[in-house]
Design an enzyme around this catalytic site. Structure first.
Site, PDB file in Angstrom:
ATOM      1  N   ASP A   1      73.715 -74.251  54.686  1.00  0.00           N
ATOM      2  CA  ASP A   1      72.947 -73.056  54.533  1.00  0.00           C
ATOM      3  C   ASP A   1      72.977 -72.681  52.910  1.00  0.00           C
ATOM      4  OD1 ASP A   1      72.167 -72.615  57.158  1.00  0.00           O
ATOM      5  OD2 ASP A   1      73.985 -71.405  57.627  1.00  0.00           O
TER       6      ASP A   1
ATOM      7  N   ASP B   1      66.153 -73.040  59.757  1.00  0.00           N
ATOM      8  CA  ASP B   1      66.505 -71.839  60.512  1.00  0.00           C
ATOM      9  C   ASP B   1      64.939 -71.238  60.340  1.00  0.00           C
ATOM     10  OD1 ASP B   1      69.147 -72.458  60.934  1.00  0.00           O
ATOM     11  OD2 ASP B   1      69.802 -71.330  59.246  1.00  0.00           O
TER      12      ASP B   1
END
Length: 180
Positions: free
Chosen positions: A139, A153
């Site tokens: 991330d 995401d």
């Protein structure tokens, strides 16, 4: 052009099969774009940003910061990485099965976003450390006062929102519209 119907020419109607193939192609193109963008940004983040200080994009409001997330959203469920891997694989199987009955371009786009995002995060879960089916997702998009996330995401969330909107409008994946 020879063999190409003119506007208003109904002598060569589009078959349901060709329309379905075009929607499946759209789904696959969207999925591939989402997957490649996610994969490329993660490779760049691992190569250039990991073990470096965050990069401020918009002051403290938005930063790029490399984070390895073994859990789900907001770092929840770190001990259940294998379950998230199975869920992502299941989502992929469901989308592939649903694609056979797909005659709606908006649904093709939504499902393509879901498929590309699921494949992006599944790739991390399978191939990144600490091991196969236990890998941590990369991330890097870090808005202030929110969880750090990635492009996979984002694709999943956008696809999910589009599915909700299509459902509220009464549009089904097979192209039919119903009013409840």
């Amino acid at each position: 052009m020879i063999g190409t119907p003119e506007v208003g020419d109904d002598t060569q109607p589009e078959s349901a099969g060709s329309r379905g193939r075009r929607r499946i192609t759209a789904l696959l193109v969207v999925a591939l774009l989402a997957y490649l963008l996610d994969l490329g940004t993660k490779m760049l983040v691992v190569a250039k940003l990991e073990h470096q200080p965050p990069i401020e994009i918009i002051g403290d409001l938005l930063k790029f910061e490399a984070v390895r997330n073994p859990g789900a959203a907001f770092g929840f469920g770190e001990a259940f990485t294998i379950i998230f891997t199975c869920i992502a694989a299941s989502v992929i199987v469901v989308i592939v099965r649903l694609a056979r009955k797909l005659y709606s371009l908006p649904w093709a786009i939504a499902l393509g976003l879901l498929l590309g995002g699921a494949l992006g995060n599944l790739t991390d879960r399978i191939f990144r450390s600490p091991g196969v089916f236990r890998g941590a997702v990369v991330d890097f998009i870090a808005p202030a006062h929110f969880a750090v996330f990635n492009l996979a995401d984002s694709a999943i969330v956008c696809g999910g929102i589009l599915i909700v909107l299509l459902s509220f409008k009464g549009l089904d994946p097979d192209g039919t519209v119903h009013k409840d």
